[in-house]
Design a protein around this motif. Structure first.
Motif, PDB file in Angstrom:
ATOM      1  N   GLU A  53       0.856  -0.979   0.099  1.00  0.00           N
ATOM      2  CA  GLU A  53      -0.032  -0.032  -0.098  1.00  0.00           C
ATOM      3  C   GLU A  53       1.031   1.316   0.028  1.00  0.00           C
ATOM      4  O   GLU A  53       1.680   1.542   0.785  1.00  0.00           O
ATOM      5  CB  GLU A  53      -0.986   0.056   1.186  1.00  0.00           C
ATOM      6  CG  GLU A  53      -1.777  -1.251   1.454  1.00  0.00           C
ATOM      7  CD  GLU A  53      -2.531  -1.191   2.752  1.00  0.00           C
ATOM      8  OE1 GLU A  53      -2.510  -0.120   3.393  1.00  0.00           O
ATOM      9  OE2 GLU A  53      -2.963  -2.310   3.060  1.00  0.00           O
ATOM     10  N   ILE A  54       0.583   2.070  -0.936  1.00  0.00           N
ATOM     11  CA  ILE A  54       1.471   3.395  -0.905  1.00  0.00           C
ATOM     12  C   ILE A  54       0.396   4.467  -0.883  1.00  0.00           C
ATOM     13  O   ILE A  54      -0.499   4.707  -1.795  1.00  0.00           O
ATOM     14  CB  ILE A  54       2.150   3.435  -2.526  1.00  0.00           C
ATOM     15  CG1 ILE A  54       3.158   2.265  -2.636  1.00  0.00           C
ATOM     16  CG2 ILE A  54       2.832   4.850  -2.485  1.00  0.00           C
ATOM     17  CD1 ILE A  54       3.799   2.201  -3.808  1.00  0.00           C
ATOM     18  N   THR A  55       0.961   5.504  -0.016  1.00  0.00           N
ATOM     19  CA  THR A  55      -0.096   6.791   0.244  1.00  0.00           C
ATOM     20  C   THR A  55       0.827   7.710   0.144  1.00  0.00           C
ATOM     21  O   THR A  55       2.175   7.957   0.889  1.00  0.00           O
ATOM     22  CB  THR A  55      -0.857   6.711   1.689  1.00  0.00           C
ATOM     23  OG1 THR A  55      -1.614   5.340   1.591  1.00  0.00           O
ATOM     24  CG2 THR A  55      -1.859   7.810   1.788  1.00  0.00           C
ATOM     25  N   ILE A  56       0.477   8.807  -0.661  1.00  0.00           N
ATOM     26  CA  ILE A  56       1.285  10.016  -0.797  1.00  0.00           C
ATOM     27  C   ILE A  56       0.534  11.174  -0.686  1.00  0.00           C
ATOM     28  O   ILE A  56      -0.154  11.565  -1.600  1.00  0.00           O
ATOM     29  CB  ILE A  56       1.923   9.862  -2.072  1.00  0.00           C
ATOM     30  CG1 ILE A  56       2.742   8.977  -2.625  1.00  0.00           C
ATOM     31  CG2 ILE A  56       2.851  11.303  -2.686  1.00  0.00           C
ATOM     32  CD1 ILE A  56       3.390   8.659  -4.136  1.00  0.00           C
ATOM     33  N   PRO A  57       0.597  11.794   0.580  1.00  0.00           N
ATOM     34  CA  PRO A  57      -0.217  12.930   0.898  1.00  0.00           C
ATOM     35  C   PRO A  57       0.481  14.319   0.179  1.00  0.00           C
ATOM     36  O   PRO A  57       1.396  14.699   0.782  1.00  0.00           O
ATOM     37  CB  PRO A  57      -0.357  13.093   2.302  1.00  0.00           C
ATOM     38  CG  PRO A  57       0.819  12.352   2.939  1.00  0.00           C
ATOM     39  CD  PRO A  57       1.054  11.291   1.855  1.00  0.00           C
ATOM     40  N   ALA A  58      -0.064  14.949  -1.050  1.00  0.00           N
ATOM     41  CA  ALA A  58       0.442  16.055  -1.321  1.00  0.00           C
ATOM     42  C   ALA A  58      -0.459  17.297  -0.674  1.00  0.00           C
ATOM     43  O   ALA A  58      -1.240  16.979   0.085  1.00  0.00           O
ATOM     44  CB  ALA A  58       0.291  15.949  -2.969  1.00  0.00           C
ATOM     45  N   MET A  59      -0.244  18.137  -1.323  1.00  0.00           N
ATOM     46  CA  MET A  59      -0.665  19.626  -0.552  1.00  0.00           C
ATOM     47  C   MET A  59      -2.197  19.544  -0.772  1.00  0.00           C
ATOM     48  O   MET A  59      -2.796  20.015  -0.115  1.00  0.00           O
ATOM     49  CB  MET A  59      -0.075  20.921  -1.284  1.00  0.00           C
ATOM     50  CG  MET A  59       1.411  21.155  -0.586  1.00  0.00           C
ATOM     51  SD  MET A  59       2.030  22.550  -1.071  1.00  0.00           S
ATOM     52  CE  MET A  59       0.847  23.811  -0.792  1.00  0.00           C
ATOM     53  N   ARG A  60      -2.745  19.327  -2.087  1.00  0.00           N
ATOM     54  CA  ARG A  60      -4.059  19.627  -2.363  1.00  0.00           C
ATOM     55  C   ARG A  60      -4.817  18.269  -2.645  1.00  0.00           C
ATOM     56  O   ARG A  60      -5.977  18.094  -3.040  1.00  0.00           O
ATOM     57  CB  ARG A  60      -4.086  20.357  -4.050  1.00  0.00           C
ATOM     58  CG  ARG A  60      -3.575  21.656  -4.163  1.00  0.00           C
ATOM     59  CD  ARG A  60      -3.578  22.295  -5.201  1.00  0.00           C
ATOM     60  NE  ARG A  60      -2.987  23.540  -5.244  1.00  0.00           N
ATOM     61  CZ  ARG A  60      -1.835  23.740  -5.910  1.00  0.00           C
ATOM     62  NH1 ARG A  60      -0.996  22.720  -6.279  1.00  0.00           N
ATOM     63  NH2 ARG A  60      -1.347  24.832  -5.657  1.00  0.00           N
ATOM     64  N   TYR A  61      -3.973  17.160  -2.694  1.00  0.00           N
ATOM     65  CA  TYR A  61      -4.679  15.879  -2.887  1.00  0.00           C
ATOM     66  C   TYR A  61      -3.947  14.775  -2.398  1.00  0.00           C
ATOM     67  O   TYR A  61      -2.983  14.727  -1.966  1.00  0.00           O
ATOM     68  CB  TYR A  61      -4.991  15.500  -4.428  1.00  0.00           C
ATOM     69  CG  TYR A  61      -3.723  15.874  -5.051  1.00  0.00           C
ATOM     70  CD1 TYR A  61      -2.713  14.834  -5.392  1.00  0.00           C
ATOM     71  CD2 TYR A  61      -3.454  16.866  -5.666  1.00  0.00           C
ATOM     72  CE1 TYR A  61      -1.783  14.726  -6.218  1.00  0.00           C
ATOM     73  CE2 TYR A  61      -2.352  17.080  -6.594  1.00  0.00           C
ATOM     74  CZ  TYR A  61      -1.450  16.132  -6.902  1.00  0.00           C
ATOM     75  OH  TYR A  61      -0.280  16.380  -7.452  1.00  0.00           O
ATOM     76  N   THR A  62      -4.425  13.652  -2.189  1.00  0.00           N
ATOM     77  CA  THR A  62      -3.796  12.550  -1.672  1.00  0.00           C
ATOM     78  C   THR A  62      -3.807  11.307  -2.571  1.00  0.00           C
ATOM     79  O   THR A  62      -4.977  10.893  -3.196  1.00  0.00           O
ATOM     80  CB  THR A  62      -4.352  11.942  -0.415  1.00  0.00           C
ATOM     81  OG1 THR A  62      -4.404  12.906   0.715  1.00  0.00           O
ATOM     82  CG2 THR A  62      -3.771  10.670   0.209  1.00  0.00           C
ATOM     83  N   LEU A  63      -2.577  10.728  -2.768  1.00  0.00           N
ATOM     84  CA  LEU A  63      -2.844   9.679  -3.863  1.00  0.00           C
ATOM     85  C   LEU A  63      -2.447   8.375  -3.040  1.00  0.00           C
ATOM     86  O   LEU A  63      -1.908   8.230  -2.140  1.00  0.00           O
ATOM     87  CB  LEU A  63      -1.527   9.914  -5.027  1.00  0.00           C
ATOM     88  CG  LEU A  63      -1.486  11.037  -5.659  1.00  0.00           C
ATOM     89  CD1 LEU A  63      -0.028  10.854  -6.290  1.00  0.00           C
ATOM     90  CD2 LEU A  63      -2.423  10.722  -6.924  1.00  0.00           C
ATOM     91  N   ARG A  64      -3.324   7.352  -3.482  1.00  0.00           N
ATOM     92  CA  ARG A  64      -3.367   6.100  -2.817  1.00  0.00           C
ATOM     93  C   ARG A  64      -3.354   4.816  -3.633  1.00  0.00           C
ATOM     94  O   ARG A  64      -4.178   4.942  -4.530  1.00  0.00           O
ATOM     95  CB  ARG A  64      -4.333   6.096  -1.519  1.00  0.00           C
ATOM     96  CG  ARG A  64      -4.364   4.898  -0.989  1.00  0.00           C
ATOM     97  CD  ARG A  64      -5.052   4.809   0.497  1.00  0.00           C
ATOM     98  NE  ARG A  64      -4.948   3.644   1.185  1.00  0.00           N
ATOM     99  CZ  ARG A  64      -5.268   2.364   0.970  1.00  0.00           C
ATOM    100  NH1 ARG A  64      -5.805   1.797  -0.239  1.00  0.00           N
ATOM    101  NH2 ARG A  64      -5.014   1.442   1.699  1.00  0.00           N
TER     102      ARG A  64
END
Length: 176
Positions: A53-64
């Motif tokens: 599982e990869i979660t990348i919280p960016a400034m405007r959105y979160t990729l998962r």
């Protein structure tokens, strides 16, 4: 990009860590300030199956993204490819929302794909919020044949979303 890599029932060896960092590092080109972003990676083992599982919280959105495979390296490749597709697919939408908030000259890029821009809400439904406990909500959801159910939890007095997970268990999203 910074990395937070942890394993559940699996040891993260230096070769696994470097492979993950190399693969996720290819996504840096999509972010304005990649050094300010931390990618959270969880590796789980269930029998023969390797799940990442990869979660990348960016400034405007979160990729998962999450994927399972018998081979850990194949699961890593599948997950990163899925994340890259998400970024490419939503890049036009995210940029257009940003441009709406800031007045700029309108320029059309002929390479943009506009076929997904016609997404509209086709159905709107109002429901009566009956207070119930979690077990009754599960029963109601199963009787309706839905994969999610919105209800007011009697024990917490908050609006909750009950949903059916891929593994067959239930999850609850609770509002404040």
């Amino acid at each position: 990009m910074r990395y937070n890599i942890r394993g559940e029932k699996v040891e993260i060896t230096p070769s696994i860590r470097s492979y993950i960092e190399e693969k996720i590092g290819k996504l840096d080109k999509y972010f304005e300030k990649p050094n300010d972003i931390t990618a959270n990676v969880v590796i789980k083992v269930r029998g023969k199956e390797q799940k990442i599982e990869i979660t990348i919280p960016a400034m405007r959105y979160t990729l998962r993204s999450e994927e399972s495979h018998d081979d850990l390296y194949a699961a890593i490749d599948l997950t990163v490819d899925k994340l890259e597709r998400q970024i490419r697919k939503n890049k036009t939408k995210i940029n257009s929302r940003i441009k709406k908030n800031v007045i700029q000259n309108f320029e059309m890029d002929l390479e943009d794909n506009f076929e997904d821009d016609n997404i509209k809400i086709f159905k709107r439904k109002k429901i009566d919020m009956k207070p119930m406990d979690e077990e009754e909500a599960i029963l109601q959801m199963n009787m309706l044949g839905h994969s999610f159910f919105v209800f007011k939890n009697t024990s917490t007095n908050s609006i909750c979303v009950l949903y059916l997970r891929k593994d067959g268990n239930y999850g609850i999203i609770e509002t404040n």
